[in-house]
Write an enzyme that holds these catalytic residues in place. Sequence first.
Site, PDB file in Angstrom:
ATOM      1  N   GLY A  33       0.818  -1.216   0.000  1.00  0.00           N
ATOM      2  CA  GLY A  33       0.000   0.000   0.000  1.00  0.00           C
ATOM      3  C   GLY A  33       0.848   1.260   0.000  1.00  0.00           C
ATOM      4  N   LEU A  35       0.390   3.664  -2.096  1.00  0.00           N
ATOM      5  CA  LEU A  35       0.729   3.492  -3.509  1.00  0.00           C
ATOM      6  C   LEU A  35       1.224   4.783  -4.153  1.00  0.00           C
ATOM      7  CD1 LEU A  35      -2.266   1.208  -4.581  1.00  0.00           C
ATOM      8  CD2 LEU A  35      -0.002   0.538  -3.720  1.00  0.00           C
ATOM      9  N   GLU A  37       3.300   6.116  -8.207  1.00  0.00           N
ATOM     10  CA  GLU A  37       3.367   5.814  -9.649  1.00  0.00           C
ATOM     11  C   GLU A  37       4.159   4.532  -9.948  1.00  0.00           C
ATOM     12  OE1 GLU A  37       1.816   7.072 -12.274  1.00  0.00           O
ATOM     13  OE2 GLU A  37       0.713   8.398 -10.928  1.00  0.00           O
ATOM     14  N   GLY A  38       5.095   4.180  -9.078  1.00  0.00           N
ATOM     15  CA  GLY A  38       5.855   2.934  -9.281  1.00  0.00           C
ATOM     16  C   GLY A  38       4.935   1.726  -9.206  1.00  0.00           C
ATOM     17  N   HIS A  39       4.079   1.703  -8.184  1.00  0.00           N
ATOM     18  CA  HIS A  39       3.108   0.610  -8.076  1.00  0.00           C
ATOM     19  C   HIS A  39       2.154   0.628  -9.276  1.00  0.00           C
ATOM     20  CE1 HIS A  39       3.875   1.434  -3.628  1.00  0.00           C
ATOM     21  NE2 HIS A  39       4.158   0.155  -3.709  1.00  0.00           N
ATOM     22  N   GLY A 149       8.621  -5.085  -8.869  1.00  0.00           N
ATOM     23  CA  GLY A 149       9.454  -3.975  -9.323  1.00  0.00           C
ATOM     24  C   GLY A 149      10.929  -4.320  -9.223  1.00  0.00           C
ATOM     25  N   VAL A 178      10.420   3.029 -11.505  1.00  0.00           N
ATOM     26  CA  VAL A 178       9.871   4.349 -11.835  1.00  0.00           C
ATOM     27  C   VAL A 178      10.534   5.369 -10.911  1.00  0.00           C
ATOM     28  CG1 VAL A 178       7.784   5.760 -11.945  1.00  0.00           C
ATOM     29  CG2 VAL A 178       7.701   3.345 -12.597  1.00  0.00           C
ATOM     30  N   SER A 187       9.365   5.524  -3.812  1.00  0.00           N
ATOM     31  CA  SER A 187       9.207   4.584  -2.702  1.00  0.00           C
ATOM     32  C   SER A 187       8.151   5.145  -1.755  1.00  0.00           C
ATOM     33  CB  SER A 187      10.542   4.451  -1.960  1.00  0.00           C
ATOM     34  OG  SER A 187      10.334   3.951  -0.656  1.00  0.00           O
ATOM     35  N   ARG A 189       8.251   5.188   1.259  1.00  0.00           N
ATOM     36  CA  ARG A 189       8.897   5.870   2.391  1.00  0.00           C
ATOM     37  C   ARG A 189       9.446   7.249   2.010  1.00  0.00           C
ATOM     38  NH1 ARG A 189      10.716   0.213   3.350  1.00  0.00           N
ATOM     39  NH2 ARG A 189      10.011  -0.472   5.399  1.00  0.00           N
TER      40      ARG A 189
HETATM   41  P1  AMP Z   1       5.934  -2.348  -1.768  1.00  0.00           P
HETATM   42  O1  AMP Z   1       4.559  -1.804  -1.589  1.00  0.00           O
HETATM   43  O2  AMP Z   1       7.028  -1.373  -1.440  1.00  0.00           O
HETATM   44  O3  AMP Z   1       6.113  -3.702  -1.127  1.00  0.00           O
HETATM   45  O4  AMP Z   1       6.108  -2.592  -3.329  1.00  0.00           O
HETATM   46  C1  AMP Z   1       5.201  -3.388  -4.040  1.00  0.00           C
HETATM   47  C2  AMP Z   1       5.774  -3.655  -5.416  1.00  0.00           C
HETATM   48  O5  AMP Z   1       5.963  -2.434  -6.103  1.00  0.00           O
HETATM   49  C3  AMP Z   1       7.138  -4.361  -5.349  1.00  0.00           C
HETATM   50  O6  AMP Z   1       7.218  -5.330  -6.381  1.00  0.00           O
HETATM   51  C4  AMP Z   1       8.078  -3.225  -5.586  1.00  0.00           C
HETATM   52  O7  AMP Z   1       9.321  -3.620  -6.127  1.00  0.00           O
HETATM   53  C5  AMP Z   1       7.291  -2.374  -6.564  1.00  0.00           C
HETATM   54  N1  AMP Z   1       7.800  -1.004  -6.563  1.00  0.00           N
HETATM   55  C6  AMP Z   1       7.977  -0.191  -5.489  1.00  0.00           C
HETATM   56  N2  AMP Z   1       8.514   0.984  -5.872  1.00  0.00           N
HETATM   57  C7  AMP Z   1       8.691   0.910  -7.214  1.00  0.00           C
HETATM   58  C8  AMP Z   1       9.232   1.793  -8.205  1.00  0.00           C
HETATM   59  N3  AMP Z   1       9.694   3.005  -7.896  1.00  0.00           N
HETATM   60  N4  AMP Z   1       9.237   1.381  -9.489  1.00  0.00           N
HETATM   61  C9  AMP Z   1       8.782   0.144  -9.827  1.00  0.00           C
HETATM   62  N5  AMP Z   1       8.271  -0.731  -8.950  1.00  0.00           N
HETATM   63  C10 AMP Z   1       8.223  -0.357  -7.664  1.00  0.00           C
END
Ligand code: AMP
Length: 286
Positions: A33, A35, A37-39, A149, A178, A187, A189
């Site tokens: 969560g 979320l 643009e990467g997600h 990602g 992204v 991220s 964070r």
């Molecule tokens: P998280 O919510 O941080 O556990 O991330 C969920 C998914 O989104 C994981 O597969 C991450 O690698 C991917 N993700 C997080 N940040 C990015 C980003 N900046 N670009 C691409 N994918 C991402």
Amino acid sequence: MTLQTIVETAALDAFRLSLFSGGKKLAFVPTMGALHEGHLALVKQARQNADSVIVSIFVNPTQFGPGEDFNRYPRTLTEDARMLAEAGCDAVFLPNIATIYPEDFQTWIHNESLENQLCGASRPGHFRGVLTVVLKLFNLVRPDVAYFGKKDYQQWRLIEKMVADLNVPLKVIGSETVREPDGLAMSSRNRYLKPEQRPAAVAISRGVKAAVEKYKAGELGSQVLISTVAKEIALQPAIAVEYLTIREQISLAPVGDSIKGPAVILLAARLGDLRLIDNMELNPSA
Ligand code: AMP
């Protein structure tokens, strides 16, 4: 299209069955969560390559170490649901803690070779938590394809390896990182980054990018490339590098003095209370 919210596993089974009976391809994007643009890039890629897309949001306690930020990890569910609906996601799975970790839970997934290296070295138990929750989510959702990602490069490779080693019947796809316009990898964070910390944070991607450019110009010496990154980061005294290394892309084994095949620059660094990771691939030109 309306976003379906699913909490109970029976509802998840019903959702799965409705697709299965139609022979449709289901794509899955596991997340914690908060979320961004990467997600959403993963969701959009999934959308293009499957009939149906489901995202899970679960802040997995077992991948956080003692003293890490589990309690203050951002939780923005309303906003997340809005973003997912807009991105064309079909369903969001919000499992209860008891679904994932019932009281008598005893079984864990380990990667015995890599779980204590790189990010695992400073986060003992982290990848045990990640692999276990991801396998559980795979078993609950039973997708045809799952998107991860490359931002979390070691995580992606460990999940690929788990799927291969344990014959998990799905395909894993890695999606490009992204970045913010200034190069910082997105991220959840990053929202905790103070404006005065931004220039230091940005030096990380700038350093890695400089090394990638040198590699593209023909430099294959791993120490030269590592020093290129290190020099840029050293200009920012607020950053403490945790690891900075070049590894083979698939095995994550160390490369020799001279880079031969597909490799990846990986690093983690501390900036105040924040831990930042980044990486970029070094792909030999054909
Ligand atoms: P998280 O919510 O941080 O556990 O991330 C969920 C998914 O989104 C994981 O597969 C991450 O690698 C991917 N993700 C997080 N940040 C990015 C980003 N900046 N670009 C691409 N994918 C991402």
